[in-house]
Design a protein around this motif. Structure first.
Motif, PDB file in Angstrom:
ATOM      1  N   ARG A   1      15.918   0.023   4.590  1.00  0.00           N
ATOM      2  CA  ARG A   1      15.339  -1.255   4.997  1.00  0.00           C
ATOM      3  C   ARG A   1      14.486  -1.110   6.256  1.00  0.00           C
ATOM      4  NH1 ARG A   1      20.120  -3.263   2.921  1.00  0.00           N
ATOM      5  NH2 ARG A   1      21.246  -3.106   4.894  1.00  0.00           N
ATOM      6  N   GLN A   2      14.942  -0.305   7.193  1.00  0.00           N
ATOM      7  CA  GLN A   2      14.184  -0.081   8.431  1.00  0.00           C
ATOM      8  C   GLN A   2      12.859   0.610   8.134  1.00  0.00           C
ATOM      9  OE1 GLN A   2      14.836  -1.154  11.460  1.00  0.00           O
ATOM     10  NE2 GLN A   2      13.153  -0.113  12.472  1.00  0.00           N
ATOM     11  N   GLN A   3      12.872   1.609   7.260  1.00  0.00           N
ATOM     12  CA  GLN A   3      11.638   2.304   6.909  1.00  0.00           C
ATOM     13  C   GLN A   3      10.667   1.378   6.179  1.00  0.00           C
ATOM     14  OE1 GLN A   3      12.966   5.745   4.736  1.00  0.00           O
ATOM     15  NE2 GLN A   3      13.309   6.936   6.594  1.00  0.00           N
ATOM     16  N   GLU A   4      11.181   0.527   5.294  1.00  0.00           N
ATOM     17  CA  GLU A   4      10.319  -0.429   4.605  1.00  0.00           C
ATOM     18  C   GLU A   4       9.700  -1.414   5.601  1.00  0.00           C
ATOM     19  OE1 GLU A   4      12.642  -2.351   1.606  1.00  0.00           O
ATOM     20  OE2 GLU A   4      12.910  -0.508   0.460  1.00  0.00           O
ATOM     21  N   TRP A   5      10.501  -1.878   6.547  1.00  0.00           N
ATOM     22  CA  TRP A   5      10.001  -2.819   7.543  1.00  0.00           C
ATOM     23  C   TRP A   5       8.904  -2.168   8.385  1.00  0.00           C
ATOM     24  CZ3 TRP A   5       9.588  -3.182  12.807  1.00  0.00           C
ATOM     25  CH2 TRP A   5       9.298  -4.446  13.322  1.00  0.00           C
ATOM     26  N   GLU A   6       9.146  -0.923   8.808  1.00  0.00           N
ATOM     27  CA  GLU A   6       8.150  -0.213   9.620  1.00  0.00           C
ATOM     28  C   GLU A   6       6.871   0.027   8.829  1.00  0.00           C
ATOM     29  OE1 GLU A   6      10.078   3.307  11.013  1.00  0.00           O
ATOM     30  OE2 GLU A   6      11.251   2.236  12.518  1.00  0.00           O
ATOM     31  N   ALA A   7       6.999   0.327   7.538  1.00  0.00           N
ATOM     32  CA  ALA A   7       5.815   0.567   6.711  1.00  0.00           C
ATOM     33  C   ALA A   7       4.987  -0.709   6.569  1.00  0.00           C
ATOM     34  CB  ALA A   7       6.232   1.090   5.338  1.00  0.00           C
ATOM     35  N   ARG A   8       5.652  -1.854   6.450  1.00  0.00           N
ATOM     36  CA  ARG A   8       4.927  -3.123   6.317  1.00  0.00           C
ATOM     37  C   ARG A   8       4.260  -3.541   7.618  1.00  0.00           C
ATOM     38  NH1 ARG A   8       9.293  -6.976   4.113  1.00  0.00           N
ATOM     39  NH2 ARG A   8      10.476  -5.353   5.111  1.00  0.00           N
TER      40      ARG A   8
END
Length: 82
Positions: free
Chosen positions: A70-77
């Protein structure tokens, strides 16, 4: 520097080998419990404790992996475009 593909492949292989090692290790623990000279009640208690410990560790790892994803997805967005 190391290519990202190579690092990802090594990480994937390390995770796979760790998983195999864990499954074999837990299997050997169950086998050791089964062939021990302890009473049946003691064997059941030992196996139950081992099962609870494995389940707890699995849930902790699952939660940490989910949080990381979830953290990686948030950072990517929220990463600024190049």
């Amino acid at each position: 520097m190391v290519e990202e593909e190579t690092a990802a492949m090594v990480s994937r292989m390390a995770i796979l080998l760790s998983m195999v090692f864990a499954v074999v290790g837990v299997g050997l623990l169950y086998l050791a419990i089964a062939i021990s000279d302890a009473s049946e009640t003691t064997k059941i208690i030992w196996a139950s404790g081992l099962s609870l410990a494995v389940a707890t560790v699995f849930l902790m790892i699952w939660t940490m992996a989910g949080d990381t994803a979830r953290q990686q997805e948030w950072e990517a967005r929220h990463r600024p475009p190049k």
